[in-house]
Design a protein around this motif. Structure first.
Motif, PDB file in Angstrom:
ATOM      1  N   ALA A 407       0.847  -1.190   0.000  1.00 57.65           N
ATOM      2  CA  ALA A 407       0.000   0.000   0.000  1.00 57.65           C
ATOM      3  C   ALA A 407       0.881   1.238   0.000  1.00 57.65           C
ATOM      4  O   ALA A 407       2.070   1.170   0.347  1.00 57.65           O
ATOM      5  CB  ALA A 407      -0.929   0.010   1.215  1.00 57.65           C
ATOM      6  N   GLY A 408       0.288   2.362  -0.379  1.00 60.13           N
ATOM      7  CA  GLY A 408       1.050   3.602  -0.427  1.00 60.13           C
ATOM      8  C   GLY A 408       1.272   4.236   0.920  1.00 60.13           C
ATOM      9  O   GLY A 408       2.205   5.029   1.082  1.00 60.13           O
ATOM     10  N   CYS A 409       0.420   3.932   1.895  1.00 58.83           N
ATOM     11  CA  CYS A 409       0.609   4.507   3.235  1.00 58.83           C
ATOM     12  C   CYS A 409       0.071   3.533   4.277  1.00 58.83           C
ATOM     13  O   CYS A 409      -1.014   2.966   4.111  1.00 58.83           O
ATOM     14  CB  CYS A 409      -0.056   5.872   3.360  1.00 58.83           C
ATOM     15  SG  CYS A 409      -1.730   6.016   2.697  1.00 58.83           S
ATOM     16  N   ILE A 410       0.844   3.340   5.326  1.00 56.70           N
ATOM     17  CA  ILE A 410       0.492   2.430   6.414  1.00 56.70           C
ATOM     18  C   ILE A 410       0.447   3.237   7.701  1.00 56.70           C
ATOM     19  O   ILE A 410       1.409   3.941   8.035  1.00 56.70           O
ATOM     20  CB  ILE A 410       1.531   1.291   6.584  1.00 56.70           C
ATOM     21  CG1 ILE A 410       1.951   0.705   5.232  1.00 56.70           C
ATOM     22  CG2 ILE A 410       0.982   0.225   7.522  1.00 56.70           C
ATOM     23  CD1 ILE A 410       0.865   0.040   4.459  1.00 56.70           C
ATOM     24  N   TYR A 411      -0.647   3.144   8.417  1.00 52.88           N
ATOM     25  CA  TYR A 411      -0.786   3.825   9.704  1.00 52.88           C
ATOM     26  C   TYR A 411      -0.869   2.773  10.806  1.00 52.88           C
ATOM     27  O   TYR A 411      -1.740   1.897  10.760  1.00 52.88           O
ATOM     28  CB  TYR A 411      -2.022   4.715   9.708  1.00 52.88           C
ATOM     29  CG  TYR A 411      -1.821   6.023   8.970  1.00 52.88           C
ATOM     30  CD1 TYR A 411      -1.660   7.219   9.666  1.00 52.88           C
ATOM     31  CD2 TYR A 411      -1.758   6.062   7.577  1.00 52.88           C
ATOM     32  CE1 TYR A 411      -1.457   8.418   9.000  1.00 52.88           C
ATOM     33  CE2 TYR A 411      -1.548   7.251   6.898  1.00 52.88           C
ATOM     34  CZ  TYR A 411      -1.397   8.429   7.620  1.00 52.88           C
ATOM     35  OH  TYR A 411      -1.182   9.611   6.948  1.00 52.88           O
ATOM     36  N   ILE A 412       0.042   2.855  11.768  1.00 53.43           N
ATOM     37  CA  ILE A 412       0.081   1.910  12.873  1.00 53.43           C
ATOM     38  C   ILE A 412      -0.608   2.536  14.076  1.00 53.43           C
ATOM     39  O   ILE A 412      -0.230   3.619  14.531  1.00 53.43           O
ATOM     40  CB  ILE A 412       1.540   1.530  13.208  1.00 53.43           C
ATOM     41  CG1 ILE A 412       2.194   0.893  11.970  1.00 53.43           C
ATOM     42  CG2 ILE A 412       1.599   0.581  14.400  1.00 53.43           C
ATOM     43  CD1 ILE A 412       3.696   0.726  12.082  1.00 53.43           C
ATOM     44  N   ASN A 413      -1.667   1.873  14.552  1.00 53.86           N
ATOM     45  CA  ASN A 413      -2.476   2.361  15.674  1.00 53.86           C
ATOM     46  C   ASN A 413      -3.103   3.723  15.374  1.00 53.86           C
ATOM     47  O   ASN A 413      -3.222   4.582  16.251  1.00 53.86           O
ATOM     48  CB  ASN A 413      -1.642   2.419  16.964  1.00 53.86           C
ATOM     49  CG  ASN A 413      -1.113   1.055  17.357  1.00 53.86           C
ATOM     50  OD1 ASN A 413      -1.767   0.040  17.143  1.00 53.86           O
ATOM     51  ND2 ASN A 413       0.092   1.030  17.909  1.00 53.86           N
ATOM     52  N   GLU A 414      -3.521   3.901  14.139  1.00 52.48           N
ATOM     53  CA  GLU A 414      -4.175   5.135  13.691  1.00 52.48           C
ATOM     54  C   GLU A 414      -4.932   4.816  12.416  1.00 52.48           C
ATOM     55  O   GLU A 414      -4.596   3.877  11.689  1.00 52.48           O
ATOM     56  CB  GLU A 414      -3.129   6.226  13.463  1.00 52.48           C
ATOM     57  CG  GLU A 414      -3.659   7.548  12.940  1.00 52.48           C
ATOM     58  CD  GLU A 414      -4.665   8.222  13.852  1.00 52.48           C
ATOM     59  OE1 GLU A 414      -5.836   7.773  13.848  1.00 52.48           O
ATOM     60  OE2 GLU A 414      -4.296   9.169  14.566  1.00 52.48           O
ATOM     61  N   MET A 415      -5.962   5.609  12.130  1.00 53.08           N
ATOM     62  CA  MET A 415      -6.682   5.428  10.883  1.00 53.08           C
ATOM     63  C   MET A 415      -5.915   6.067   9.739  1.00 53.08           C
ATOM     64  O   MET A 415      -5.135   7.008   9.934  1.00 53.08           O
ATOM     65  CB  MET A 415      -8.087   6.011  10.979  1.00 53.08           C
ATOM     66  CG  MET A 415      -8.146   7.517  11.170  1.00 53.08           C
ATOM     67  SD  MET A 415      -9.843   8.106  11.424  1.00 53.08           S
ATOM     68  CE  MET A 415     -10.487   7.992   9.746  1.00 53.08           C
ATOM     69  N   VAL A 416      -6.115   5.548   8.540  1.00 56.37           N
ATOM     70  CA  VAL A 416      -5.487   6.125   7.358  1.00 56.37           C
ATOM     71  C   VAL A 416      -6.111   7.493   7.100  1.00 56.37           C
ATOM     72  O   VAL A 416      -7.330   7.663   7.154  1.00 56.37           O
ATOM     73  CB  VAL A 416      -5.683   5.212   6.131  1.00 56.37           C
ATOM     74  CG1 VAL A 416      -5.042   5.837   4.897  1.00 56.37           C
ATOM     75  CG2 VAL A 416      -5.091   3.833   6.397  1.00 56.37           C
ATOM     76  N   LYS A 417      -5.270   8.471   6.820  1.00 54.39           N
ATOM     77  CA  LYS A 417      -5.770   9.832   6.592  1.00 54.39           C
ATOM     78  C   LYS A 417      -4.802  10.570   5.682  1.00 54.39           C
ATOM     79  O   LYS A 417      -3.649  10.174   5.517  1.00 54.39           O
ATOM     80  CB  LYS A 417      -5.917  10.563   7.918  1.00 54.39           C
ATOM     81  CG  LYS A 417      -4.645  10.596   8.764  1.00 54.39           C
ATOM     82  CD  LYS A 417      -4.929  11.133  10.156  1.00 54.39           C
ATOM     83  CE  LYS A 417      -3.677  11.077  11.031  1.00 54.39           C
ATOM     84  NZ  LYS A 417      -3.954  11.559  12.395  1.00 54.39           N
ATOM     85  N   SER A 418      -5.277  11.620   5.068  1.00 53.42           N
ATOM     86  CA  SER A 418      -4.412  12.495   4.288  1.00 53.42           C
ATOM     87  C   SER A 418      -4.052  13.699   5.153  1.00 53.42           C
ATOM     88  O   SER A 418      -4.882  14.227   5.885  1.00 53.42           O
ATOM     89  CB  SER A 418      -5.090  12.937   2.990  1.00 53.42           C
ATOM     90  OG  SER A 418      -6.356  13.519   3.252  1.00 53.42           O
TER      91      SER A 418
END
Length: 453
Positions: A407-418
């Motif tokens: 994937a282009g962005c991975i968020y650990i213990n957080e929601m994906v956001k711009s």
């Protein structure tokens, strides 16, 4: 072109489409504007962008209500969207000069070699309805400040928002022609993009729309950035903080009525915590307030269009017919307007729509996995690759597994956001290129090498 309130199906506005003559005049203005705009010192362009942030804040309630009326976003979220747009303007007003400063390179004694960043010209932006202000500002703030000029082709169901965005830049003091809205249908995009005066294009939208733009741009050797959607995994491992993973998971799936490319769509849960997590997720979904999007207390408003809601329900029904189990939701509400309830599906068979298509609404497909290897395998079992959210109390474990997620962005213990401070974009069928941060502002510039002997 008409605008309808999806909460009531009431027509709230009609707009005349631009004629071919109108489009030609806009293209001509864009070139005239570019010749002057590119020569403006970047500090002046930053000051105007700071003005745009002020216009957004001064009018945030009016703009938010317009969004809510045109596409059904709950008013509190619409206000938040306008505030986020102002933040992005602030960010580039502060950092554009630093991002675009000359880059010096090693060279022989007595020489000087640098990369400078020159604007390309008019950029066409084909933008979606789901975040009708944010999607546009995250294109316009960096690209205009880099010295390009913008032509917006917005989604046909949010023409009022499209014209309001033109107003933002006009009220901020931008010269005529630097940012223009084209009220045209999708069938006109190819002609505009093929015009020699348009130098590049960015699109956020469906895969077919992205492929069409990429095909035309490729034929004419024009740079493109595409963000084409996703089926983001939300991975809950055995050592996750379940309180946080439930609370954030609900927001990540249902924000904006679930109509988000980076929404959590596939919940992949370790078997050790599966039963508890699913029970709590269902309870939290059922506790959400569904209703009038103009009410500050509303969590879930209508879907943006009755036809889109029908498509979503068809995906759910096909998945149920294939063997999926509905734990909550699953049927359109008996309610005026295009209302679909937050829905949880389990026992989701491979290959059904909830498994391998993007569900653009508040539908969560939940999977049980035995270990982290199965979790990563399932996360990558998609043609999309936009974002992913991974939940574990062991940060090093999360960082290790993040390297394996496609994937282009991975968020650990957080929601994906711009976020304007970090690059945003996907891989595989989610598109290519990056928006936001330094990476984003450099997508549509000529990285020109200047060697001085």
């Amino acid at each position: 072109m008409e605008s309808r309130n999806p909460a009531t199906n009431e027509q709230i506005g009609t707009y005349e489409k631009d004629t071919d003559e109108d489009v030609e005049a806009a293209l001509s203005r864009s070139m005239d504007a570019f010749e002057e705009w590119r020569e403006r010192p970047i500090r002046e362009r930053e000051e105007l962008l700071a003005n745009a942030a002020g216009v957004l804040r001064e009018n945030k309630r009016r703009y938010a209500e317009l969004m809510t009326k045109e596409m059904g976003k709950p008013i509190s979220q619409a206000i938040g969207e306008v505030e986020k747009c102002a933040w992005a303007c602030d960010h580039y007003a502060e950092y554009a000069s630093a991002y675009l400063g000359g880059e010096h390179h090693p060279s022989p004694p007595g020489t000087e070699v640098a990369t400078v960043h020159d604007p390309l010209g008019p950029v066409l932006a084909v933008m979606p309805w789901n975040f009708p202000f944010w999607q546009v500002i995250r294109f316009a703030a960096p690209y205009l400040t880099a010295g390009n000029v913008g032509l917006l082709k917005h989604a046909s169901n949010v023409p009022g928002c499209a014209l309001a965005l033109e107003e933002v830049f006009r009220e901020a003091g931008y010269p005529d022609g630097v940012f223009q809205t084209l009220l045209i249908g999708s069938g006109k995009v190819d002609d505009v993009l093929s015009d020699d005066r348009v130098r590049a294009a960015t699109l956020t939208g469906s895969g077919p729309a992205g492929r069409a733009v990429a095909e035309t741009a490729g034929k004419h050797l024009k740079k493109t950035v595409l963000e084409l959607g996703g089926s983001d995994p939300f991975i809950v491992l055995d050592d996750a903080d379940l309180d946080a993973a439930v609370e954030t998971g609900v927001q990540a799936r249902t924000q904006n009525g679930g109509q988000s490319c980076i929404a959590a769509k596939r919940f992949i849960v370790h078997e050790a915590v599966y039963d508890e997590y699913v029970e709590r997720l269902v309870e939290a979904f059922e506790a959400l307030t569904i209703g009038d999007p103009m009410d500050e207390a509303t969590d879930i408003g209508p879907q943006a269009d009755p036809e889109l809601m029908a498509e979503l329900h068809d995906q759910v029904q096909q998945s149920v017919d294939a063997g999926a189990t509905v734990l909550t939701g699953g049927e359109p509400l008996d309610h005026e307007g295009a209302y679909y309830p937050p829905t949880v599906l389990t026992d989701v068979p491979a290959g059904c729509p909830a498994d391998n298509e993007e569900t653009f609404g508040p539908v969560a497909a939940v999977y049980k996995v035995a270990d982290e290897a199965q979790a990563i395998e399932k996360a990558n079992d998609t043609r999309f690759g936009l974002g992913a959210s991974l939940w574990t109390e062991d940060r090093k474990r999360g960082q290790r597994l993040a390297r394996d997620i496609e994937a282009g962005c991975i968020y650990i213990n957080e929601m994906v956001k711009s976020d304007p401070r970090v690059p945003f974009g996907g891989i595989k069928d989610a598109g290519y290129g990056r928006e936001l941060s330094e990476a984003g502002i450099k997508e549509f510039v000529n990285r020109k090498t200047v060697w001085t002997q």
